[in-house]
Design a protein around this motif. Structure first.
Motif, PDB file in Angstrom:
ATOM      1  N   ASP A   1      21.577   5.830 -19.720  1.00 29.84           N
ATOM      2  CA  ASP A   1      21.533   4.575 -19.182  1.00 29.84           C
ATOM      3  C   ASP A   1      20.459   4.098 -18.860  1.00 29.84           C
ATOM      4  N   ARG A   2      19.633   4.397 -18.024  1.00 30.50           N
ATOM      5  CA  ARG A   2      18.333   3.870 -17.615  1.00 30.50           C
ATOM      6  C   ARG A   2      17.549   3.667 -18.684  1.00 30.50           C
TER       7      ARG A   2
ATOM      8  N   GLU B   1      18.021   3.001 -21.724  1.00 26.91           N
ATOM      9  CA  GLU B   1      18.625   2.056 -22.333  1.00 26.91           C
ATOM     10  C   GLU B   1      18.072   0.360 -21.906  1.00 26.91           C
ATOM     11  N   ARG B   2      18.586   0.544 -20.426  1.00 32.10           N
ATOM     12  CA  ARG B   2      18.040  -0.550 -19.857  1.00 32.10           C
ATOM     13  C   ARG B   2      16.588  -1.063 -19.756  1.00 32.10           C
ATOM     14  N   LEU B   3      15.624   0.180 -19.564  1.00 34.58           N
ATOM     15  CA  LEU B   3      14.114   0.062 -19.835  1.00 34.58           C
ATOM     16  C   LEU B   3      13.958  -0.502 -21.235  1.00 34.58           C
TER      17      LEU B   3
ATOM     18  N   ARG C   1      15.769  -2.020 -23.500  1.00 31.54           N
ATOM     19  CA  ARG C   1      16.113  -3.518 -23.484  1.00 31.54           C
ATOM     20  C   ARG C   1      15.236  -4.442 -22.805  1.00 31.54           C
ATOM     21  N   ARG C   2      14.913  -4.197 -21.560  1.00 33.96           N
ATOM     22  CA  ARG C   2      13.745  -5.078 -20.702  1.00 33.96           C
ATOM     23  C   ARG C   2      12.582  -5.083 -21.491  1.00 33.96           C
TER      24      ARG C   2
ATOM     25  N   VAL D   1      14.330  -2.528 -29.159  1.00 32.83           N
ATOM     26  CA  VAL D   1      15.112  -1.787 -28.368  1.00 32.83           C
ATOM     27  C   VAL D   1      15.159  -0.391 -28.982  1.00 32.83           C
TER      28      VAL D   1
ATOM     29  N   ARG E   1      13.668   2.956 -26.966  1.00 38.04           N
ATOM     30  CA  ARG E   1      14.699   4.074 -26.747  1.00 38.04           C
ATOM     31  C   ARG E   1      13.967   5.234 -26.973  1.00 38.04           C
TER      32      ARG E   1
END
Length: 97
Positions: free
Chosen positions: A9-10, A12-14, A16-17, A83, A87
């Protein structure tokens, strides 16, 4: 926290950011080109070549923006491709042990 201990999850967030940060630079570049083409047209119609000054000044800002973005995040494409790339990059840094 390093990538060795990152949860999916982390990651994925990084990803996307970082992709959104790069996309911001691409949008900035498109606006720069569009506005400066318009200014160049106005400049040519007026018979003077004043449009080089805003293009040069703004170009320095765009270059600095790009240097910061690509030094922090590393490369680019469209948002979804970015993204996916982020990833993969972040997942690859995870320790397999």
């Amino acid at each position: 926290m390093n990538a060795c201990t990152m949860e999916p999850d982390r990651i994925e967030r990084l990803a996307r950011r970082n992709a959104a940060i790069r996309m911001g630079w691409y949008i900035h570049a498109v606006v720069y080109i569009t506005v400066n083409l318009f200014l160049a047209l106005l400049s040519a119609m007026s018979g003077r070549h004043w449009a080089v000054f805003p293009a040069f000044g703004w170009g320095i800002g765009l270059a600095v923006h790009g240097a910061v973005v690509f030094m922090l995040t590393g490369g680019g494409g469209l948002l979804e491709r970015l993204v996916a790339q982020e990833r993969r990059r972040l997942a690859a840094r995870r320790d397999p042990w």
